[in-house]
Write a protein that holds these residues in place. Structure first.
Motif, PDB file in Angstrom:
ATOM      1  N   VAL A  21       3.155   4.004  -3.928  1.00 48.20           N
ATOM      2  CA  VAL A  21       2.650   3.649  -2.588  1.00 48.20           C
ATOM      3  C   VAL A  21       2.263   4.923  -1.852  1.00 48.20           C
ATOM      4  O   VAL A  21       3.063   5.866  -1.756  1.00 48.20           O
ATOM      5  CB  VAL A  21       3.716   2.878  -1.787  1.00 48.20           C
ATOM      6  CG1 VAL A  21       3.238   2.629  -0.358  1.00 48.20           C
ATOM      7  CG2 VAL A  21       4.046   1.564  -2.478  1.00 48.20           C
ATOM      8  N   ARG A  58      10.637   7.429  -1.821  1.00 44.48           N
ATOM      9  CA  ARG A  58      10.737   6.053  -2.347  1.00 44.48           C
ATOM     10  C   ARG A  58       9.342   5.460  -2.541  1.00 44.48           C
ATOM     11  O   ARG A  58       9.065   4.782  -3.547  1.00 44.48           O
ATOM     12  CB  ARG A  58      11.549   5.204  -1.373  1.00 44.48           C
ATOM     13  CG  ARG A  58      11.565   3.714  -1.683  1.00 44.48           C
ATOM     14  CD  ARG A  58      12.429   3.403  -2.897  1.00 44.48           C
ATOM     15  NE  ARG A  58      12.478   1.981  -3.170  1.00 44.48           N
ATOM     16  CZ  ARG A  58      11.624   1.334  -3.967  1.00 44.48           C
ATOM     17  NH1 ARG A  58      10.650   1.991  -4.568  1.00 44.48           N
ATOM     18  NH2 ARG A  58      11.756   0.043  -4.172  1.00 44.48           N
ATOM     19  N   CYS A  59       8.453   5.712  -1.588  1.00 46.69           N
ATOM     20  CA  CYS A  59       7.105   5.155  -1.677  1.00 46.69           C
ATOM     21  C   CYS A  59       6.330   5.764  -2.838  1.00 46.69           C
ATOM     22  O   CYS A  59       5.687   5.042  -3.620  1.00 46.69           O
ATOM     23  CB  CYS A  59       6.360   5.407  -0.361  1.00 46.69           C
ATOM     24  SG  CYS A  59       7.020   4.483   1.043  1.00 46.69           S
ATOM     25  N   GLU A  81       3.335  14.291   1.386  1.00 42.61           N
ATOM     26  CA  GLU A  81       2.875  13.363   0.344  1.00 42.61           C
ATOM     27  C   GLU A  81       2.304  14.124  -0.845  1.00 42.61           C
ATOM     28  O   GLU A  81       2.620  13.821  -2.006  1.00 42.61           O
ATOM     29  CB  GLU A  81       1.812  12.430   0.922  1.00 42.61           C
ATOM     30  CG  GLU A  81       1.264  11.445  -0.106  1.00 42.61           C
ATOM     31  CD  GLU A  81       0.137  10.609   0.446  1.00 42.61           C
ATOM     32  OE1 GLU A  81       0.080   9.413   0.130  1.00 42.61           O
ATOM     33  OE2 GLU A  81      -0.702  11.154   1.199  1.00 42.61           O
ATOM     34  N   THR A 119      12.179   8.385   2.649  1.00 41.98           N
ATOM     35  CA  THR A 119      11.370   7.154   2.627  1.00 41.98           C
ATOM     36  C   THR A 119      10.080   7.365   1.850  1.00 41.98           C
ATOM     37  O   THR A 119       9.676   6.526   1.033  1.00 41.98           O
ATOM     38  CB  THR A 119      11.054   6.710   4.068  1.00 41.98           C
ATOM     39  OG1 THR A 119      12.260   6.481   4.780  1.00 41.98           O
ATOM     40  CG2 THR A 119      10.212   5.440   4.069  1.00 41.98           C
ATOM     41  N   ILE A 155       0.545   2.499   3.370  1.00 43.17           N
ATOM     42  CA  ILE A 155       1.437   2.225   4.515  1.00 43.17           C
ATOM     43  C   ILE A 155       0.613   1.969   5.768  1.00 43.17           C
ATOM     44  O   ILE A 155       0.893   1.046   6.535  1.00 43.17           O
ATOM     45  CB  ILE A 155       2.397   3.418   4.726  1.00 43.17           C
ATOM     46  CG1 ILE A 155       3.299   3.597   3.499  1.00 43.17           C
ATOM     47  CG2 ILE A 155       3.242   3.206   5.976  1.00 43.17           C
ATOM     48  CD1 ILE A 155       4.119   4.868   3.528  1.00 43.17           C
TER      49      ILE A 155
END
Length: 849
Positions: free
Chosen positions: A358, A352-353, A292, A349, A363
Motif C-alpha cells: 500500500v 505496515r502499509c 515511503e 504505520t 491511502i
C-alpha cells in the motif's frame, strides 16, 4: 478549471482513457452498469423525470462520483438532503427563468441545454449563478469551434461536448479533436506564446518536481499520448526521458484559474525529474514521501538483522509497536510530545502499509473516497476501545488520554460526568483538568480572513452573498434602520412583560455604575488633575443566532450602551431563513434605542461593523459573544489599524463551576449544571464536590441523567456532559483554590455560609450565592451582565459593564505658581531622558516668570 466537460454517449475506451487525463466525464445513468463500483472522476446525469430514490443518489456519490446532475423536479426533492456542492441543476433553455432562489442556493452550478450557443443569454445565466460554474450543452449535432469555446469561457461558461463529437484524429466539421478543444481557452501573455507548466508528482502527494514550459504542440502530444511532453526554449519540442529514460506518465492535466498556465500531475520513472538525477528540481524528498521511499528501499535491500527488516519479517512485532505508539500518542500532553509520538506512529504505520503493498497514493485515494461519502457510520469506538465502565469512574485519573480525548457518548448510556479525586491527581494531571479545549486561533483567523477581506473590499454585495451562503437568507438589503416597523416587534404579551422587567433591572444596575461627576485631585499646590468619562460614540453589538434566539444578549449589550450614552448603537444578528429578525430581538433593539439592525452573522457581520459598508455604519468598538468564527474575526479586526476598532474581550465556550457541600440540594445542583451544558456541545461544566457523601454525589449524578432526558436539547447536553468533570476535594479551601485556578465564567456556591465565602473568590466572571441564586437569573433578569470572560480570562478581564462603553479622559491645569514648583522637577527628568525639547517647553515658561 476545465476546458470542457465530455458527455458520454459512446464507449470508445481509448477516447475515454484520453479524456480522463483532462477532467471528469458526464455519465448519464443509462450509460453505465449500476453495479459499477468506482464512479470517480465523473458527474452522474439523471437526465429525465423518471422516479429516482435518494438511496440511488447517495450510492452514486458514495461510489466516488463528483456530482449528480438533476432536473428541477429532482433537485427540489433533495434540497437540504444532499450537500449543495455535490449537486448540479439540469436546465432546458425554456425553463431557465423558473429557478427559485431557494433552489439556486441548494446547488453548486447548472448544466444548461440550449439549441444554440447564444452568448448574451448564457452570460445572463452565469450572472444569476454568480460564483458557481455554468456548463452549456448545445443540442446541435455540430460541435462548437475552438473560437466558440473560447468565447463561452469569456462569459464564465464551460462547454459540454458529447463524446460522439470528439475525436483523437484531426478536427472536422462533425468532430473536434480533444486537444483542440482543450487548448481553445488557453491564452499566453508571453511574447513566445508558451505556457508556464508546474510538474507535480502524483505518487508523492502533489510535490512539485519542477517548472517547465509548454507549447500548443507539446500539450497536444501530452494529451493524446499520455506522456510528459514539453517545450524547451532552447531546443523546441522536448519529450521527457527520451534520452535519459526518466519518462513520465501523465495522470492529469489542469488549467489554472486564468487559463494561462498548467499543472501536469505525473508518475515519474527513472532517476527522477531533475537533470541532477534527483526526484525534484527543488531538492530531495522530505517528510512522508522520503519515509515511503526509504521504507520501499529497505524492504528490498535492508540487511538481515536490521530493525526495519525485522519489522517487515515479524508481523506480531509490528502490530505491537503500532498499538504501543498509538497509546503513547493518546497520552501525549504537550505539542512537542504529540508531534514526537505521532511521528513514531506514522513510521510504524507506513511500514505496515509498505509491507502490504500500500502506497501513500493508495491511502490518499482512500481518504478522498471517504471524504466524498454522503452516508456515514456512527463512529462509535469498538467495545475493546470504549471508555471505562461506570464502576471505575471513582478511581484516580489513570491516564491523560482519558481526559483529553473521551470516547463519543453512547446514545443509550447514562448521561454522566467524569469523576476525579483531587488528592490523587499529579500536578500535571491537575493542570490538565484546569485547561479548556485548545482553540486554534491561528487556523481560525486564516479561515475568516478571506471573509473579512471580502466584506471590507466589496461591502454590501459581499455581505448579501455571504448571508445567502451561510444563513440561507436571500436579502435585498443588509440593514434595517430605526424607527423600526411596528410589525417587526409584535410579541406575546407575557414575553413582552418579561423583557420589560429584565430591561428595568439591568438598567437600574448599570445606571448605578455610571459616574456623572468628574474626578478632581490637586496633586500639589497649583497642579489640578482631573478624570472624566465620555461615551464611545459608535458601538456594534453582536447577538448570536444559531441554536437559540437570544434577546437576553441584546439586553445585556444594549442597556449599558444606552446608559453610557453611546450616540449610535448598531446591532448585528443572523437573519432567519425568510430574512426576518426574531421579534424578541427587534423589541429589545427598540427598547435600547438601537439606530440600526444588521441582518448578518458570523465573521461577515463582524467585518461589516469594523469597516462599515455602503449601508452598515462603521463602529468604534464591537461587543458580544459568538462561535469561533466570530471570535477569530473580532481578534483579527482589532489588530488591523485600517479598521481602528476595539473589542470587549476574548471569548470561548460558555462555562460554569459549581461548588457543592453536604448542605446542597442535589436537584438544584443538577439543574444548574444542565443550564450551562445546554448552550452547546463545547460548553464547559465543572462540579467541585466538597467532601460529599457518596449518597449525595450519586443523587446529583442521577438527577443530571433524569433531568437531561426530559429536555429538548438532550443531544447537545449528552455531548457536553460527557466532557464535563466532577472534582472531589476534602474541604472548602481546596474547592475555592481549584475554582480560583480555573477562573470560571460563572461560579455557583451551593455551600453552607455561601455569602461568607465570596470574599475568598479571586477569579470569576460572576458569582451566584446560595441555593436560590440560579445562574439563569444572571443570564436574564437579575440586573448583572451575562457577557462574561471565559476560557480562564476571568483572571484578567471583567464582564461587560457600563464602563465598557465609555472611555476616560484626563486633564491637568497648572497655575503659574504650580509650574514654578513642578517645572524644575519635570525639566530634570526630561534632561535625564535626553529629551531637550520637553525640558525647553518648561524652562521657557519658567524664564518668562
Amino acid at each position: 478549471m476545465v476546458a470542457f466537460l465530455p458527455l458520454l454517449d459512446g464507449q470508445d475506451e481509448t477516447l475515454l482513457s484520453t479524456l480522463s487525463r483532462i477532467g471528469p466525464v458526464i455519465k448519464p445513468i443509462s450509460s453505465f452498469d449500476n453495479t459499477e463500483s468506482d464512479l470517480s472522476n465523473s458527474y452522474i446525469l439523471v437526465d429525465n423525470n423518471a422516479p429516482i430514490s435518494h438511496d440511488d443518489l447517495i450510492s452514486y456519490l458514495d461510489r466516488g462520483a463528483d456530482k449528480v446532475i438533476l432536473s428541477l423536479t429532482h433537485a427540489s426533492e433533495v434540497i437540504g438532503f444532499l450537500p449543495s456542492d455535490r449537486v448540479l441543476l439540469l436546465l432546458d433553455f425554456a425553463n431557465a427563468s423558473a429557478v427559485s432562489n431557494k433552489t439556486r442556493s441548494a446547488v453548486s452550478g447548472v448544466l444548461l441545454k440550449s439549441p444554440s450557443l447564444e452568448l448574451d443569454f448564457i452570460s445572463s445565466v452565469s450572472h444569476f449563478f454568480a460564483g458557481s460554474p455554468v456548463y452549456v450543452l448545445s443540442t446541435s449535432t455540430i460541435p462548437p469551434t475552438s473560437l466558440t469555446i473560447s468565447e463561452l469561457h469569456s462569459t464564465g461558461a464551460v462547454p459540454v461536448l458529447p463524446t460522439s463529437q470528439l475525436t483523437l484524429g484531426s478536427s472536422s466539421p462533425s468532430q473536434l479533436n480533444i486537444a483542440d478543444a482543450f487548448l481553445a481557452p488557453l491564452r499566453s501573455d508571453r511574447p513566445d506564446g508558451l505556457f508556464p507548466t508546474v510538474v507535480s508528482s502524483y505518487t508523492q502527494g502533489g510535490r512539485s518536481l519542477g517548472l517547465v514550459y509548454s507549447s500548443r504542440q507539446s500539450i497536444t502530444e501530452s494529451v493524446l499520448s499520455g506522456k510528459g511532453v514539453y517545450h524547451s526554449r532552447r531546443h523546441g519540442l522536448w519529450k521527457k526521458g527520451e534520452t535519459s529514460r526518466a519518462t513520465q506518465d501523465v495522470i492529469r492535466i489542469r488549467l489554472d484559474c486564468d487559463t494561462d498556465s498548467l499543472e501536469f500531475s505525473v508518475v515519474q520513472h527513472g532517476a527522477g525529474f531533475c537533470h541532477l538525477n534527483r526526484p525534484s528540481c527543488f531538492g530531495e524528498l522530505s517528510g512522508l514521501a522520503a519515509l515511503e521511499s526509504t521504507l520501499k528501499s529497505r524492504m528490498n535491500s535492508a540487511p538481515e538483522g536490521s530493525y526495519t527488516k525485522k519489522l517487515f519479517n515479524d508481523p506480531d512485532l509490528l502490530r505491537s509497536k503500532i498499538m504501543e505508539e498509538a497509546d503513547e500518542l493518546c497520552g501525549a500532553l504537550t505539542k512537542e510530545q504529540v508531534a514526537f509520538e505521532a511521528a513514531d506512529l506514522l513510521y510504524f504505520t507506513l511500514t505496515r502499509c509498505i509491507a502490504a503493498g500500500v502506497s501513500l497514493v493508495d491511502i490518499e485515494r482512500s481518504l478522498d473516497a471517504k471524504a466524498r461519502k454522503i452516508s456515514r457510520r456512527p463512529g462509535n469506538a469498538k467495545a475493546q476501545w470504549s471508555s471505562r465502565s461506570p464502576s471505575t469512574t471513582d478511581l484516580p485519573l489513570p491516564a491523560p488520554s482519558k481526559l483529553t480525548q473521551p470516547s463519543p457518548p453512547d446514545p443509550n448510556a447514562t448521561i454522566r460526568m467524569r469523576k476525579y479525586i483531587a488528592a490523587s491527581l499529579s500536578p500535571s494531571e491537575r493542570t490538565q483538568l484546569l485547561q479548556r479545549p485548545v482553540l486554534k486561533f491561528g487556523e481560525m483567523i486564516a479561515k475568516v480572513k478571506p471573509i473579512v477581506d471580502y466584506v471590507r473590499t466589496l461591502g454590501d454585495p459581499a455581505l448579501l452573498e455571504l448571508t445567502a451562503k451561510f444563513d440561507k437568507a436571500q436579502l435585498d438589503t443588509t440593514v434595517t434602520f430605526a424607527p423600526f416597523d411596528p410589525e417587526t416587534i409584535q410579541l406575546n404579551d407575557t414575553v413582552r412583560a418579561a423583557i420589560d422587567v429584565a430591561y428595568a433591572n439591568i438598567r437600574k444596575f448599570h445606571e448605578a455604575q455610571a459616574r456623572a461627576d468628574t474626578l478632581v485631585i490637586e496633586t500639589m499646590p497649583g497642579v489640578v488633575c482631573s478624570r472624566f468619562a465620555r461615551p464611545i460614540a459608535r458601538v456594534g453589538l453582536y447577538v448570536p443566532g444559531g441554536t437559540a434566539v437570544l434577546p437576553s444578549t441584546a439586553l445585556m449589550l444594549g442597556v449599558p450602551a444606552q446608559v453610557a450614552g453611546c450616540h449610535e448603537i448598531v446591532l448585528a444578528t443572523p437573519p432567519r431563513p425568510d430574512g426576518s429578525i426574531s421579534p424578541e430581538v427587534m423589541y429589545v433593539a427598540h427598547l435600547v434605542g438601537a439606530s440600526a439592525v444588521v441582518k448578518a452573522g458570523g465573521a461577515q457581520a463582524v467585518a461589516a461593523l469594523a469597516y462599515g459598508t455602503q449601508t452598515v455604519p462603521k463602529v468604534d468598538k464591537i461587543f458580544g459573544p459568538g462561535n469561533q468564527w466570530v471570535t477569530a474575526a473580532k481578534m483579527l479586526v482589532q489588530n488591523d489599524t485600517y479598521a481602528l476598532v476595539a473589542i470587549d474581550m476574548p471569548a470561548g465556550p460558555s462555562e460554569v463551576l459549581v461548588i457543592a457541600d453536604q448542605t446542597c440540594n442535589p436537584v438544584y445542583v443538577a439543574a444548574d449544571l444542565l443550564s450551562q451544558a445546554e448552550h452547546g456541545v463545547d460548553s464547559q461544566v465543572v462540579l467541585v464536590a466538597v467532601n460529599l457523601p457518596a449518597s449525595i454525589l450519586l443523587e446529583i449524578e442521577s438527577q443530571v441523567d433524569a433531568q437531561a432526558r426530559a429536555l429538548e436539547r438532550v443531544e447537545i447536553i449528552r455531548q457536553s456532559v460527557a466532557k464535563s468533570i466532577i472534582v472531589q476535594v476534602d474541604n472548602i479551601n481546596a474547592a475555592l483554590a481549584f475554582s480560583n485556578d480555573y477562573a470560571p465564567e460563572h461560579l455557583i456556591l451551593h455551600i453552607e455560609k455561601a455569602a461568607a465565602a465570596v470574599v475568598h473568590v479571586q477569579n470569576a466572571g460572576s458569582v451566584f450565592v446560595g441555593p436560590f441564586s440560579p445562574e439563569s437569573c444572571g443570564d436574564y433578569a437579575s440586573g448583572t451582565n451575562h457577557t462574561l470572560p471565559t476560557n480562564g480570562y476571568a483572571r484578567q478581564f471583567s464582564g461587560v459593564n457600563t464602563h465598557s462603553f465609555q472611555k476616560h479622559i484626563t486633564s491637568q491645569e497648572l497655575t503659574a505658581d504650580g509650574l514654578k514648583v513642578l517645572g524644575p522637577v519635570v525639566a530634570t527628568l526630561a534632561d535625564c531622558e535626553g529629551l531637550q525639547a520637553h525640558a525647553n517647553a518648561v524652562r521657557i515658561r519658567l524664564d518668562s516668570l
